[in-house]
Design an enzyme around this catalytic site. Structure first.
Site, PDB file in Angstrom:
ATOM      1  N   ASP A  11       0.840  -1.193   0.000  1.00  0.00           N
ATOM      2  CA  ASP A  11       0.000   0.000   0.000  1.00  0.00           C
ATOM      3  C   ASP A  11       0.883   1.254   0.000  1.00  0.00           C
ATOM      4  O   ASP A  11       1.618   1.498   0.948  1.00  0.00           O
ATOM      5  CB  ASP A  11      -0.864  -0.052   1.269  1.00  0.00           C
ATOM      6  CG  ASP A  11      -1.783   1.142   1.401  1.00  0.00           C
ATOM      7  OD1 ASP A  11      -1.773   2.028   0.525  1.00  0.00           O
ATOM      8  OD2 ASP A  11      -2.518   1.170   2.408  1.00  0.00           O
ATOM      9  N   ILE A  12       0.764   2.033  -1.045  1.00  0.00           N
ATOM     10  CA  ILE A  12       1.642   3.207  -1.214  1.00  0.00           C
ATOM     11  C   ILE A  12       1.440   4.238  -0.099  1.00  0.00           C
ATOM     12  O   ILE A  12       2.352   4.999   0.222  1.00  0.00           O
ATOM     13  CB  ILE A  12       1.407   3.839  -2.612  1.00  0.00           C
ATOM     14  CG1 ILE A  12       2.583   4.743  -3.024  1.00  0.00           C
ATOM     15  CG2 ILE A  12       0.091   4.617  -2.680  1.00  0.00           C
ATOM     16  CD1 ILE A  12       2.556   5.173  -4.488  1.00  0.00           C
ATOM     17  N   VAL A  34      -6.222   3.802  -6.078  1.00  0.00           N
ATOM     18  CA  VAL A  34      -5.140   4.358  -5.274  1.00  0.00           C
ATOM     19  C   VAL A  34      -5.466   5.805  -4.858  1.00  0.00           C
ATOM     20  O   VAL A  34      -5.083   6.247  -3.771  1.00  0.00           O
ATOM     21  CB  VAL A  34      -3.786   4.237  -6.027  1.00  0.00           C
ATOM     22  CG1 VAL A  34      -3.672   5.210  -7.179  1.00  0.00           C
ATOM     23  CG2 VAL A  34      -2.627   4.389  -5.069  1.00  0.00           C
ATOM     24  N   ASP A  35      -6.196   6.516  -5.703  1.00  0.00           N
ATOM     25  CA  ASP A  35      -6.617   7.893  -5.401  1.00  0.00           C
ATOM     26  C   ASP A  35      -7.469   7.913  -4.124  1.00  0.00           C
ATOM     27  O   ASP A  35      -7.220   8.708  -3.198  1.00  0.00           O
ATOM     28  CB  ASP A  35      -7.432   8.405  -6.608  1.00  0.00           C
ATOM     29  CG  ASP A  35      -7.655   9.899  -6.614  1.00  0.00           C
ATOM     30  OD1 ASP A  35      -7.136  10.582  -5.724  1.00  0.00           O
ATOM     31  OD2 ASP A  35      -8.352  10.376  -7.524  1.00  0.00           O
ATOM     32  N   SER A 122      -2.536   4.331 -14.356  1.00  0.00           N
ATOM     33  CA  SER A 122      -3.455   3.946 -15.462  1.00  0.00           C
ATOM     34  C   SER A 122      -3.776   2.452 -15.550  1.00  0.00           C
ATOM     35  O   SER A 122      -4.550   2.060 -16.419  1.00  0.00           O
ATOM     36  CB  SER A 122      -2.938   4.411 -16.841  1.00  0.00           C
ATOM     37  OG  SER A 122      -3.163   5.787 -17.029  1.00  0.00           O
TER      38      SER A 122
HETATM   39  P1  ADP Z   1      -6.052   4.463 -12.732  1.00  0.00           P
HETATM   40  O1  ADP Z   1      -7.384   5.174 -12.708  1.00  0.00           O
HETATM   41  O2  ADP Z   1      -4.900   5.388 -13.081  1.00  0.00           O
HETATM   42  O3  ADP Z   1      -6.083   3.205 -13.512  1.00  0.00           O
HETATM   43  P2  ADP Z   1      -6.269   3.007 -10.189  1.00  0.00           P
HETATM   44  O4  ADP Z   1      -6.189   3.592  -8.838  1.00  0.00           O
HETATM   45  O5  ADP Z   1      -7.572   2.410 -10.617  1.00  0.00           O
HETATM   46  O6  ADP Z   1      -5.774   4.175 -11.185  1.00  0.00           O
HETATM   47  O7  ADP Z   1      -5.134   1.929 -10.351  1.00  0.00           O
HETATM   48  C1  ADP Z   1      -3.770   2.205 -10.497  1.00  0.00           C
HETATM   49  C2  ADP Z   1      -2.947   1.119  -9.841  1.00  0.00           C
HETATM   50  O8  ADP Z   1      -2.907   1.359  -8.429  1.00  0.00           O
HETATM   51  C3  ADP Z   1      -3.510  -0.290 -10.020  1.00  0.00           C
HETATM   52  O9  ADP Z   1      -2.439  -1.150 -10.373  1.00  0.00           O
HETATM   53  C4  ADP Z   1      -4.056  -0.620  -8.626  1.00  0.00           C
HETATM   54  O10 ADP Z   1      -3.977  -2.008  -8.361  1.00  0.00           O
HETATM   55  C5  ADP Z   1      -3.091   0.130  -7.742  1.00  0.00           C
HETATM   56  N1  ADP Z   1      -3.522   0.437  -6.375  1.00  0.00           N
HETATM   57  C6  ADP Z   1      -4.767   0.512  -5.851  1.00  0.00           C
HETATM   58  N2  ADP Z   1      -4.720   0.838  -4.533  1.00  0.00           N
HETATM   59  C7  ADP Z   1      -3.390   0.989  -4.225  1.00  0.00           C
HETATM   60  C8  ADP Z   1      -2.666   1.311  -3.033  1.00  0.00           C
HETATM   61  N3  ADP Z   1      -3.284   1.570  -1.879  1.00  0.00           N
HETATM   62  N4  ADP Z   1      -1.302   1.365  -3.102  1.00  0.00           N
HETATM   63  C9  ADP Z   1      -0.649   1.126  -4.257  1.00  0.00           C
HETATM   64  N5  ADP Z   1      -1.277   0.819  -5.418  1.00  0.00           N
HETATM   65  C10 ADP Z   1      -2.624   0.740  -5.395  1.00  0.00           C
END
Ligand code: ADP
Length: 180
Positions: A11-12, A34-35, A122
């Site tokens: 988790d970032i 992730v947002d 993305s």
């Molecule tokens: P986008 O709309 O740019 O595709 P997403 O958030 O849907 O963005 O996904 C981008 C990447 O982030 C995906 O590979 C997803 O699995 C990953 N992701 C989701 N939650 C987290 C998190 N808490 N930490 C790191 N990566 C995450």
């Protein structure tokens, strides 16, 4: 030789780095994936900071990046960049993804930061094929770091095993490349 690019899985939002990059949408007002995780962990101060940027600059188009404070995160700043929505590959997606990575790095450098973590921009809801996106991420960052940069350490934070394996393979290849 010290590796300036590293893969981390997890988790970032938990990372203790100068800058966390957010895969935002053009509204800058939060979303899923992730947002959503970054906004939940950072608290309302982050949304407020995003609102202010939006008021001053309007929407953030794909490929661009903006910087804000980081609310309750350990990070000092969040860079919000907007990746392209995958539409089959003929809509400038590769170029826009490259821009998203490069403009995030430039903004971190302009603010004097040394450590930065990227998610796999993305590759979630926006549907960019994971292997192709990982290749662009690693190549763009690697190329950027060959030029003058204060950035010491870049982490590629992968949420799932498949993405982590893809990045690991690419970084191993980079390490094997006599040009590096
Ligand atoms: P986008 O709309 O740019 O595709 P997403 O958030 O849907 O963005 O996904 C981008 C990447 O982030 C995906 O590979 C997803 O699995 C990953 N992701 C989701 N939650 C987290 C998190 N808490 N930490 C790191 N990566 C995450």
């Amino acid at each position: 030789m010290e590796q300036r690019m590293q893969v981390l899985q997890g988790d970032i939002t938990t990372l203790d780095v100068d800058v966390i990059v957010n895969a935002a949408n053009s509204s800058l007002l939060g979303g899923g994936g992730v947002d959503g995780a970054i906004h939940r962990a950072a608290g309302p101060a982050l949304l407020e900071a995003c609102r202010q940027v939006r008021q001053q600059q309007g929407e953030c188009p794909p490929g661009h990046a903006v910087i804000t404070t980081a609310g309750n995160l350990k990070a000092k700043a969040v860079i919000h960049t907007v990746g392209p929505v995958w539409r089959g590959g003929e809509e400038n997606e590769a170029r826009l993804l490259e821009d998203a990575y490069r403009n995030s790095l430039k903004l971190a450098d302009a603010n004097g930061y040394a450590t930065l973590a990227f998610p796999a921009i993305s590759t979630g809801v926006y549907g960019y094929p994971k292997a192709a996106a990982a290749e662009i991420a690693v190549n763009t960052v690697s190329d950027y770091l060959t030029h003058h940069s204060l950035l010491r350490q870049i982490y590629f934070v992968c949420y799932d095993d498949e993405t982590a394996r893809l990045y690991q393979r690419l970084l191993t290849q980079q390490g094997d490349d006599p040009a590096n």
